[in-house]
Write a protein that holds these residues in place. Structure first.
Motif, mmCIF file in Angstrom:
data_model
loop_
_atom_site.group_PDB
_atom_site.id
_atom_site.type_symbol
_atom_site.label_atom_id
_atom_site.label_comp_id
_atom_site.label_asym_id
_atom_site.label_seq_id
_atom_site.Cartn_x
_atom_site.Cartn_y
_atom_site.Cartn_z
ATOM 1 N N GLY A 144 0.809 -1.212 0.000
ATOM 2 C CA GLY A 144 0.000 0.000 0.000
ATOM 3 C C GLY A 144 0.836 1.253 0.000
ATOM 4 N N TRP A 145 0.221 2.338 0.432
ATOM 5 C CA TRP A 145 0.876 3.648 0.435
ATOM 6 C C TRP A 145 0.533 4.416 1.710
ATOM 7 C CZ3 TRP A 145 3.770 5.555 -3.811
ATOM 8 C CH2 TRP A 145 3.773 4.738 -4.949
ATOM 9 N N MET A 170 -3.680 -3.126 0.335
ATOM 10 C CA MET A 170 -4.313 -4.227 -0.372
ATOM 11 C C MET A 170 -3.742 -5.537 0.139
ATOM 12 S SD MET A 170 -4.328 -5.117 -4.456
ATOM 13 C CE MET A 170 -5.445 -3.785 -4.902
ATOM 14 N N THR A 171 -4.631 -6.483 0.432
ATOM 15 C CA THR A 171 -4.177 -7.789 0.900
ATOM 16 C C THR A 171 -3.742 -8.655 -0.284
ATOM 17 O OG1 THR A 171 -6.322 -8.875 0.702
ATOM 18 C CG2 THR A 171 -5.892 -7.638 2.726
ATOM 19 N N LYS A 172 -3.223 -9.814 0.029
ATOM 20 C CA LYS A 172 -2.795 -10.737 -1.023
ATOM 21 C C LYS A 172 -3.987 -11.203 -1.847
ATOM 22 C CE LYS A 172 -2.871 -14.795 2.035
ATOM 23 N NZ LYS A 172 -3.960 -15.517 1.383
ATOM 24 N N ASP A 173 -5.171 -11.155 -1.279
ATOM 25 C CA ASP A 173 -6.384 -11.577 -1.981
ATOM 26 C C ASP A 173 -7.030 -10.445 -2.778
ATOM 27 O OD1 ASP A 173 -7.098 -13.464 0.958
ATOM 28 O OD2 ASP A 173 -6.226 -14.188 -0.927
ATOM 29 N N GLY A 174 -6.451 -9.264 -2.714
ATOM 30 C CA GLY A 174 -6.977 -8.142 -3.474
ATOM 31 C C GLY A 174 -7.961 -7.260 -2.737
ATOM 32 N N ASP A 175 -8.233 -7.578 -1.475
ATOM 33 C CA ASP A 175 -9.120 -6.711 -0.688
ATOM 34 C C ASP A 175 -8.403 -5.396 -0.393
ATOM 35 O OD1 ASP A 175 -10.138 -9.632 1.165
ATOM 36 O OD2 ASP A 175 -11.088 -8.704 -0.580
ATOM 37 N N THR A 231 -7.190 5.115 -6.132
ATOM 38 C CA THR A 231 -7.335 3.671 -6.317
ATOM 39 C C THR A 231 -5.960 3.016 -6.229
ATOM 40 O OG1 THR A 231 -7.228 3.891 -8.723
ATOM 41 C CG2 THR A 231 -9.414 3.843 -7.732
ATOM 42 N N LEU A 232 -5.964 1.777 -5.805
ATOM 43 C CA LEU A 232 -4.737 1.034 -5.567
ATOM 44 C C LEU A 232 -4.752 -0.250 -6.378
ATOM 45 C CD1 LEU A 232 -2.149 0.577 -3.839
ATOM 46 C CD2 LEU A 232 -3.643 -0.440 -2.101
ATOM 47 N N SER A 233 -3.629 -0.555 -7.009
ATOM 48 C CA SER A 233 -3.541 -1.806 -7.756
ATOM 49 C C SER A 233 -2.147 -2.393 -7.595
ATOM 50 C CB SER A 233 -3.872 -1.578 -9.233
ATOM 51 O OG SER A 233 -2.975 -0.663 -9.819
ATOM 52 N N ARG A 234 -2.055 -3.681 -7.862
ATOM 53 C CA ARG A 234 -0.767 -4.360 -7.793
ATOM 54 C C ARG A 234 -0.643 -5.308 -8.974
ATOM 55 N NH1 ARG A 234 -1.047 -7.581 -2.244
ATOM 56 N NH2 ARG A 234 1.076 -8.153 -2.828
ATOM 57 N N ASP A 235 0.567 -5.463 -9.465
ATOM 58 C CA ASP A 235 0.835 -6.392 -10.545
ATOM 59 C C ASP A 235 1.990 -7.278 -10.079
ATOM 60 O OD1 ASP A 235 1.699 -7.739 -12.840
ATOM 61 O OD2 ASP A 235 1.161 -6.086 -14.152
ATOM 62 N N ASN A 236 1.653 -8.448 -9.594
ATOM 63 C CA ASN A 236 2.673 -9.334 -9.038
ATOM 64 C C ASN A 236 3.626 -9.862 -10.099
ATOM 65 O OD1 ASN A 236 1.607 -9.099 -6.414
ATOM 66 N ND2 ASN A 236 0.133 -10.740 -6.801
ATOM 67 N N ALA A 237 3.173 -9.926 -11.348
ATOM 68 C CA ALA A 237 4.032 -10.399 -12.422
ATOM 69 C C ALA A 237 5.086 -9.351 -12.793
ATOM 70 C CB ALA A 237 3.197 -10.754 -13.644
ATOM 71 N N GLN A 238 4.681 -8.081 -12.713
ATOM 72 C CA GLN A 238 5.591 -6.981 -13.051
ATOM 73 C C GLN A 238 6.269 -6.389 -11.815
ATOM 74 O OE1 GLN A 238 6.344 -5.963 -16.187
ATOM 75 N NE2 GLN A 238 5.075 -7.656 -16.912
ATOM 76 N N ASN A 239 5.931 -6.892 -10.631
ATOM 77 C CA ASN A 239 6.504 -6.383 -9.374
ATOM 78 C C ASN A 239 6.274 -4.878 -9.207
ATOM 79 O OD1 ASN A 239 7.374 -8.970 -9.013
ATOM 80 N ND2 ASN A 239 9.557 -8.510 -9.064
ATOM 81 N N THR A 240 5.027 -4.470 -9.400
ATOM 82 C CA THR A 240 4.695 -3.057 -9.255
ATOM 83 C C THR A 240 3.445 -2.865 -8.404
ATOM 84 O OG1 THR A 240 3.431 -3.097 -11.312
ATOM 85 C CG2 THR A 240 5.730 -2.379 -11.451
ATOM 86 N N ILE A 241 3.394 -1.700 -7.765
ATOM 87 C CA ILE A 241 2.240 -1.277 -6.976
ATOM 88 C C ILE A 241 1.916 0.141 -7.434
ATOM 89 C CG2 ILE A 241 1.342 -0.847 -4.659
ATOM 90 C CD1 ILE A 241 3.851 -2.584 -3.720
ATOM 91 N N THR A 242 0.665 0.403 -7.756
ATOM 92 C CA THR A 242 0.293 1.685 -8.351
ATOM 93 C C THR A 242 -0.788 2.371 -7.530
ATOM 94 O OG1 THR A 242 0.819 0.844 -10.555
ATOM 95 C CG2 THR A 242 -0.572 2.807 -10.431
ATOM 96 N N CYS A 268 5.560 4.142 -0.894
ATOM 97 C CA CYS A 268 5.077 2.800 -1.180
ATOM 98 C C CYS A 268 5.562 1.888 -0.066
ATOM 99 C CB CYS A 268 5.647 2.374 -2.524
ATOM 100 S SG CYS A 268 5.423 0.655 -2.950
ATOM 101 N N ALA A 269 4.721 0.953 0.371
ATOM 102 C CA ALA A 269 5.103 0.171 1.539
ATOM 103 C C ALA A 269 4.543 -1.244 1.491
ATOM 104 C CB ALA A 269 4.599 0.868 2.802
ATOM 105 N N THR A 270 5.095 -2.090 2.359
ATOM 106 C CA THR A 270 4.651 -3.474 2.466
ATOM 107 C C THR A 270 4.868 -3.982 3.887
ATOM 108 O OG1 THR A 270 4.985 -5.736 1.669
ATOM 109 C CG2 THR A 270 6.910 -4.306 1.687
ATOM 110 N N GLU A 271 4.135 -5.008 4.239
ATOM 111 C CA GLU A 271 4.331 -5.615 5.556
ATOM 112 C C GLU A 271 5.535 -6.558 5.564
ATOM 113 O OE1 GLU A 271 1.121 -9.242 4.816
ATOM 114 O OE2 GLU A 271 1.477 -8.558 6.847
#
Length: 127
Positions: free
Chosen positions: A35-36, A51-56, A68-79, A95-98
């Protein structure tokens, strides 16, 4: 250890839009919260969205309906897409992560928690 690099900040007039991107490396974040958060000059940290791993997703009231928040695990990006920006959105955005927990989490909302973040990107919104 994860590394996160933000980009996309800049100056925009009130009502405008910006897209912040975050490229991460070092480890996959598919199973982690991302997230951010932001910090305005002279103020404390403000969690924005996660955003959780399930997209919530969760958004703070200050940005709900505008960001709005999105993630692309294939491209390793968070937008983070930011619309209808206001002067009070002026801040450095992180930009941040647990993932890569060391000693403590920055927590907000019902379940958002961050342990690692990047160097930030500055957003300035003029009236």
């Amino acid at each position: 250890q994860v590394q996160l690099v933000e980009s996309g900040g800049g100056s925009v007039q009130s009502g405008g839009s910006l897209t912040l991107s975050c490229a991460y490396s070092g480890m996959p974040l598919d199973s982690f919260i991302v997230g951010w958060w932001r910090q305005a000059t002279g103020k404390g940290r403000e969690g924005l969205a996660c955003m959780t791993k399930d997209g919530d997703t969760y958004f703070e009231d200050s940005v709900k309906g505008r960001f709005t928040l999105s993630r692309d695990n294939a491209q390793n990006t968070i937008t983070l897409q930011m619309n209808n920006l206001k002067p009070e959105d002026t801040a450095v955005y992180y930009c941040a992560t647990e993932a890569s927990y060391i000693a403590s989490y920055f927590r907000f909302g019902p379940a958002c928690r961050f342990a690692s973040w990047g160097q930030g990107t500055k957003v300035t919104v003029s009236p």
